[in-house]
Design an enzyme around this catalytic site. Structure first.
Site, short mmCIF file in Angstrom:
data_model
loop_
_atom_site.label_atom_id
_atom_site.label_comp_id
_atom_site.label_asym_id
_atom_site.label_seq_id
_atom_site.Cartn_x
_atom_site.Cartn_y
_atom_site.Cartn_z
N GLY A 76 0.80 -1.21 0.00
CA GLY A 76 0.00 0.00 0.00
C GLY A 76 0.84 1.26 0.00
O GLY A 76 0.48 2.26 -0.64
N TYR A 124 -7.12 -16.52 5.93
CA TYR A 124 -6.65 -15.36 5.18
C TYR A 124 -7.04 -15.49 3.70
O TYR A 124 -7.57 -14.55 3.09
CB TYR A 124 -5.14 -15.22 5.31
#
Length: 307
Positions: free
Chosen positions: A29, A172
């Site tokens: 990110g 996940y």
């Protein structure tokens, strides 16, 4: 076809545009935010941790002269907080749903809402966030960053939160598959509603810290780490290049809603390309069931929040 023409080193200018990157303070990110800022956009880093966001913004400013970056306090695991959080935003041209958590402890953890932590943060939080952002995102682009692991995940609509067979890595992968299914389903529903907002899905391939260039103070790669990571570089990549599919999904005007972007080489590394949407990603019945369950769990329907 535009795939051959896209140049990761010569991005189109995005001056005057506003982009929100969730989890823009670290990892992939951060590099998405850095590259978008380098294209001239105003980049908003959505993060729970103010100190980490400040460090990330300082790093971006040191590498991108005149960078326009700011922080938005954002906790995707706290659904109740999202409404007041997004009230701080006026207009967005794109949001990159990047933030995610991968737990390794064998103990299953829950949020204050009683949701499994990875599913809540990676999927439910983004699902609700897009609904809350709908009024300021009209005509923009939703970019959902999934994971290569989602391609081999199995998702039981009756146990989306892994209450029966919790294993961290499996949970996940399921959360990322749910997130990607949402990205595809969102675009289908936006098209059916005649909306000008689009939804694009991407995955970063395989990314390692040892292959990631240093960005002090939050990431410093030593010479030893760099040498140890070299063999893995045959198939994997650093987080700087892993950001390329998301960046292209935001900036390339030729990218269309409903498309999937990923690294060119075995889906693990390399320049971003458009991949076929197939297998579980194309399962519209499963996507519809995940959508309905997500509405029930969050109390938000992204399509009903549009202006």
């Amino acid at each position: 076809m535009r795939t051959q023409q896209w140049d990761v080193r010569r991005l189109p200018r995005a001056d005057g545009k506003n982009f929100l990157v969730t989890g823009g303070n670290a990892g992939i990110g951060y590099f998405v935010a850095e590259q978008l800022a380098g294209a001239g956009a105003t980049v908003i880093l959505g993060s729970r941790d103010t100190a980490k966001a400040e460090a990330a913004m300082a790093s971006i400013r040191s590498r991108v002269p005149g960078a326009r970056v700011r922080h938005l306090q954002l906790d995707l695991s706290d659904l109740a907080s999202l409404k007041s959080t997004v009230d701080e935003l006026d207009r967005l041209d794109a949001v990159v749903c990047n933030a995610g958590v991968l737990l390794e402890q064998p103990r299953r953890r829950e949020t204050r809402d009683g949701h499994e932590l990875m599913f809540a943060t990676n999927h439910l939080g983004h699902f609700a966030l897009i609904g809350r952002l709908a009024p300021v995102l009209s005509g923009g682009r939703v970019v959902t960053t999934g994971s290569f692991t989602a391609k081999s995940a199995r998702l039981d609509p009756g146990d989306l939160q892994s209450a029966r067979d919790y294993q961290p890595k499996d949970a996940y992968a399921r959360s990322k598959l749910a997130q990607m299914l949402f990205g595809f389903e969102l675009d289908r529903r936006l098209r059916a509603a005649g909306s000008t907002t689009s939804s694009v899905v991407n995955h970063p391939g395989g990314a390692l810290d040892s292959l990631t260039p240093s960005r002090p103070p939050f990431h410093v790669r030593t010479a030893g780490q760099r040498l140890r990571g070299l063999p893995a570089g045959i198939l994997l990549q650093g987080k700087e290049t892993a950001a390329w599919p998301a960046v292209r999904a935001v900036l390339d005007p030729a990218v269309q809603g409903g498309q999937l972007l990923g690294p060119r080489v075995f889906g693990l590394r390399g320049k971003p390309r458009i991949e076929p949407v197939q297998g579980l990603f194309a399962d519209t019945e499963l996507a519809d069931r995940v959508w309905a369950a997500s509405v029930d769990l969050t109390g938000v329907d992204p399509l009903e929040c549009r202006p």
